[in-house]
Scaffold this motif. Structure first.
Motif, mmCIF file in Angstrom:
data_model
loop_
_atom_site.group_PDB
_atom_site.id
_atom_site.type_symbol
_atom_site.label_atom_id
_atom_site.label_comp_id
_atom_site.label_asym_id
_atom_site.label_seq_id
_atom_site.Cartn_x
_atom_site.Cartn_y
_atom_site.Cartn_z
ATOM 1 N N LEU A 206 0.818 -1.207 0.000
ATOM 2 C CA LEU A 206 0.000 0.000 0.000
ATOM 3 C C LEU A 206 0.854 1.259 0.000
ATOM 4 C CD1 LEU A 206 -2.831 -0.931 2.550
ATOM 5 C CD2 LEU A 206 -3.060 -0.662 0.080
ATOM 6 N N ALA A 207 1.911 1.260 0.821
ATOM 7 C CA ALA A 207 2.765 2.449 0.906
ATOM 8 C C ALA A 207 3.507 2.699 -0.405
ATOM 9 C CB ALA A 207 3.764 2.276 2.056
ATOM 10 N N GLU A 208 3.915 1.633 -1.098
ATOM 11 C CA GLU A 208 4.611 1.816 -2.374
ATOM 12 C C GLU A 208 3.649 2.247 -3.476
ATOM 13 O OE1 GLU A 208 6.492 -1.902 -3.024
ATOM 14 O OE2 GLU A 208 8.226 -1.456 -1.755
ATOM 15 N N SER A 209 2.391 1.806 -3.400
ATOM 16 C CA SER A 209 1.426 2.200 -4.425
ATOM 17 C C SER A 209 0.970 3.649 -4.265
ATOM 18 C CB SER A 209 0.205 1.268 -4.372
ATOM 19 O OG SER A 209 -0.458 1.394 -3.122
ATOM 20 N N ASN A 210 0.873 4.122 -3.010
ATOM 21 C CA ASN A 210 0.438 5.503 -2.759
ATOM 22 C C ASN A 210 1.167 6.030 -1.529
ATOM 23 O OD1 ASN A 210 -0.902 7.930 -2.401
ATOM 24 N ND2 ASN A 210 -2.903 7.084 -2.982
ATOM 25 N N PRO A 211 2.425 6.501 -1.686
ATOM 26 C CA PRO A 211 3.203 6.953 -0.515
ATOM 27 C C PRO A 211 2.567 8.114 0.224
ATOM 28 C CG PRO A 211 4.608 6.673 -2.458
ATOM 29 C CD PRO A 211 3.193 6.592 -2.927
ATOM 30 N N GLY A 212 1.910 9.010 -0.497
ATOM 31 C CA GLY A 212 1.323 10.169 0.171
ATOM 32 C C GLY A 212 0.201 9.811 1.116
ATOM 33 N N ARG A 213 -0.586 8.808 0.767
ATOM 34 C CA ARG A 213 -1.738 8.442 1.580
ATOM 35 C C ARG A 213 -1.402 7.371 2.618
ATOM 36 N NH1 ARG A 213 -7.296 7.184 -1.441
ATOM 37 N NH2 ARG A 213 -7.032 9.432 -1.821
ATOM 38 N N TYR A 214 -0.596 6.377 2.225
ATOM 39 C CA TYR A 214 -0.353 5.240 3.112
ATOM 40 C C TYR A 214 1.083 5.164 3.630
ATOM 41 C CZ TYR A 214 -4.681 3.765 0.843
ATOM 42 O OH TYR A 214 -5.959 3.711 0.355
ATOM 43 N N GLY A 215 1.896 6.168 3.318
ATOM 44 C CA GLY A 215 3.286 6.117 3.760
ATOM 45 C C GLY A 215 3.441 6.091 5.267
ATOM 46 N N PHE A 216 2.551 6.784 5.982
ATOM 47 C CA PHE A 216 2.659 6.822 7.446
ATOM 48 C C PHE A 216 2.409 5.448 8.053
ATOM 49 C CE2 PHE A 216 -1.871 7.031 6.876
ATOM 50 C CZ PHE A 216 -2.412 6.496 8.035
ATOM 51 N N LEU A 217 1.599 4.607 7.383
ATOM 52 C CA LEU A 217 1.360 3.260 7.890
ATOM 53 C C LEU A 217 2.651 2.447 7.917
ATOM 54 C CD1 LEU A 217 -1.992 2.320 6.098
ATOM 55 C CD2 LEU A 217 -1.675 2.970 8.498
ATOM 56 N N TRP A 218 3.505 2.654 6.899
ATOM 57 C CA TRP A 218 4.772 1.930 6.854
ATOM 58 C C TRP A 218 5.768 2.498 7.854
ATOM 59 C CZ3 TRP A 218 6.787 -2.429 5.616
ATOM 60 C CH2 TRP A 218 8.157 -2.560 5.439
ATOM 61 N N ARG A 219 5.782 3.835 7.996
ATOM 62 C CA ARG A 219 6.736 4.452 8.929
ATOM 63 C C ARG A 219 6.401 4.108 10.376
ATOM 64 N NH1 ARG A 219 5.868 8.748 5.309
ATOM 65 N NH2 ARG A 219 4.402 9.714 6.767
ATOM 66 N N TRP A 220 5.139 4.035 10.710
ATOM 67 C CA TRP A 220 4.715 3.773 12.092
ATOM 68 C C TRP A 220 4.065 2.398 12.224
ATOM 69 C CZ3 TRP A 220 6.391 7.167 15.590
ATOM 70 C CH2 TRP A 220 6.722 8.458 15.157
ATOM 71 N N PHE A 221 4.503 1.470 11.391
ATOM 72 C CA PHE A 221 3.844 0.158 11.403
ATOM 73 C C PHE A 221 3.976 -0.526 12.760
ATOM 74 C CE2 PHE A 221 4.112 -4.474 10.982
ATOM 75 C CZ PHE A 221 2.865 -4.740 10.450
ATOM 76 N N ASP A 222 5.171 -0.518 13.371
ATOM 77 C CA ASP A 222 5.373 -1.212 14.640
ATOM 78 C C ASP A 222 4.473 -0.651 15.730
ATOM 79 O OD1 ASP A 222 7.257 -2.883 13.545
ATOM 80 O OD2 ASP A 222 8.951 -1.609 14.085
ATOM 81 N N GLU A 223 4.357 0.682 15.776
ATOM 82 C CA GLU A 223 3.554 1.303 16.826
ATOM 83 C C GLU A 223 2.050 1.056 16.596
ATOM 84 O OE1 GLU A 223 6.158 2.665 15.374
ATOM 85 O OE2 GLU A 223 7.462 2.631 17.149
ATOM 86 N N ILE A 224 1.612 1.156 15.321
ATOM 87 C CA ILE A 224 0.202 0.882 15.027
ATOM 88 C C ILE A 224 -0.132 -0.572 15.322
ATOM 89 C CG2 ILE A 224 -1.517 0.801 13.174
ATOM 90 C CD1 ILE A 224 -0.070 3.166 11.890
ATOM 91 N N TYR A 225 0.775 -1.468 14.954
ATOM 92 C CA TYR A 225 0.528 -2.898 15.187
ATOM 93 C C TYR A 225 0.466 -3.209 16.678
ATOM 94 C CZ TYR A 225 1.115 -7.957 15.085
ATOM 95 O OH TYR A 225 0.948 -9.302 15.283
ATOM 96 N N VAL A 226 1.351 -2.602 17.466
ATOM 97 C CA VAL A 226 1.352 -2.916 18.899
ATOM 98 C C VAL A 226 0.085 -2.381 19.572
ATOM 99 C CG1 VAL A 226 2.559 -0.874 19.827
ATOM 100 C CG2 VAL A 226 2.894 -3.095 20.894
ATOM 101 N N LEU A 227 -0.447 -1.245 19.095
ATOM 102 C CA LEU A 227 -1.709 -0.741 19.654
ATOM 103 C C LEU A 227 -2.883 -1.661 19.312
ATOM 104 C CD1 LEU A 227 -1.384 3.105 19.041
ATOM 105 C CD2 LEU A 227 -1.226 1.886 21.213
ATOM 106 N N LEU A 228 -2.939 -2.108 18.052
ATOM 107 C CA LEU A 228 -3.999 -3.042 17.670
ATOM 108 C C LEU A 228 -3.855 -4.372 18.402
ATOM 109 C CD1 LEU A 228 -4.146 -2.412 13.804
ATOM 110 C CD2 LEU A 228 -5.715 -1.570 15.557
#
Length: 356
Positions: free
Chosen positions: A44-66
């Protein structure tokens, strides 16, 4: 009679003890989920860096919260983590309790919070430590530090000690699993020992109680505004956790398949399965107008019958023409002049000779 009763109690406890295959399988379930989700986020981040880039940068933190929300939901609802509940297991406190508490009763607060921290925080910190070690090794290989730098001596000592620390950690898990197989330990993982719990199988009473609790939660009504707000917040958090857990339950096999599909060990097999077949040669070049167009000299254009200028090949057939001849013909007829294959202007490929 007392000895017989004690023997039956031990035997019944042993019957509830999950096998090593069940215990290891539930451990590997969450270990397979994270890499698969990480790959999806990367796509997702490679297909649309502007929209989904933050998901890749903060993946560990988002995953640990979920993960925290998910494990909290399951520990509260059925005294087990998501993967343990998936394999019909539950956690009970360590001790000499002859009668197991029901799954709906939950764990004592001490064991509950220990279990939650060890399920969520320890894997997160371990992953961060591995990334730190990897970055320090790259820094040690590609960057230059003064020989007298105390920081350089510290992190080199850390890099030298880390493999032994990691080996001790993994060895601890291996020894614990061997003791569990031989019946010398009540738990297969040091994490369960640190949390003060052990795993047992769900009983028929547990399953009935869980179904009854779920049905009662959906039909319960509250009257006061405060309790309504609290219930709404609780239901919202529970709904998020439930939808997340249901989605994981449905897609767990798909995620495991993705993990297998993109593993490095299977790349050669996947390439052989997905390789495109060799295109067949043209079928009608031995007769007709197509073969009449072919000149005897390979440097002559089949259309203008002159030495080629700006040699250009058609990707659909492989034949070479002058650029101007091929461009005008394809633009007018939308096909190859030799084979008759359907062709577009985007199939023109400019060729560069060594002399040019």
């Amino acid at each position: 009679m007392a000895e017989l009763g004690a023997h039956l109690t031990v035997a019944s406890a042993g019957d509830d003890r999950p096998s090593i295959f069940e215990a290891v399988a539930q451990d590997s379930l969450m270990a397979a989920v994270k890499p698969a989700l990480q790959h999806l986020v990367k796509v997702l981040a490679e297909s649309n860096p502007g929209r989904y880039g933050f998901l890749w940068r903060w993946f560990d933190e988002i995953y640990v919260l979920l993960d925290l929300l998910l494990q909290q939901h399951y520990l509260t609802r059925c005294s087990a983590s998501f993967s343990e509940n998936f394999y019909s297991l539950k956690r009970i406190p360590m001790g000499d309790c002859r009668q197991q508490p029901p799954a709906t009763a939950g764990l004592p607060k001490r064991q509950h919070w220990k279990s939650l921290l060890l399920l969520v925080l320890v894997p997160y910190l371990k992953g961060k430590l591995e990334k730190l070690v990897s970055s320090l090794r790259e820094e040690d290989e590609y960057f230059i530090h003064p020989p007298s730098s105390s920081w350089k001596r510290f992190y080199r000592a850390f890099l030298a000690a880390y493999p032994f620390v990691n080996m001790t950690w993994e060895g601890w898990f291996l020894i614990q699993q061997l003791c569990y197989i031989l019946g010398k330990a009540p738990h297969h993982s040091p994490m369960l020992w640190l949390a003060g719990v052990r795993l047992v199988r769900l009983t028929a009473e547990d399953i009935q109680a869980l179904e009854k609790k779920l049905a009662g939660a959906t039909s319960s009504q509250t009257h006061s505004i405060k309790t309504q707000v609290q219930s709404a917040v609780r239901k919202a958090l529970g709904g998020i956790a439930f939808s997340l857990s249901t989605g994981l339950s449905v897609s767990v096999f798909f995620l495991q398949f993705l993990d297998w599909w993109y593993s490095s060990e299977n790349q050669e097999t996947i390439k052989s399965l997905t390789a495109l077949p060799t295109p067949p040669p043209p079928l009608h070049l031995d007769h007709g107008a197509g073969s009449a167009l072919l000149p005897k000299l390979k440097t002559v254009c089949p259309l203008c019958r002159k030495i080629r200028v700006n040699a250009t090949a058609l990707a659909t057939s492989g034949f070479v023409f002058c650029y101007r001849c091929a461009y005008n013909y394809v633009k007018t007829h939308q096909r190859c002049p030799i084979t008759g294959y359907a062709t577009e202007l985007q199939h023109l490929v400019k060729l560069y000779s060594p002399e040019s």
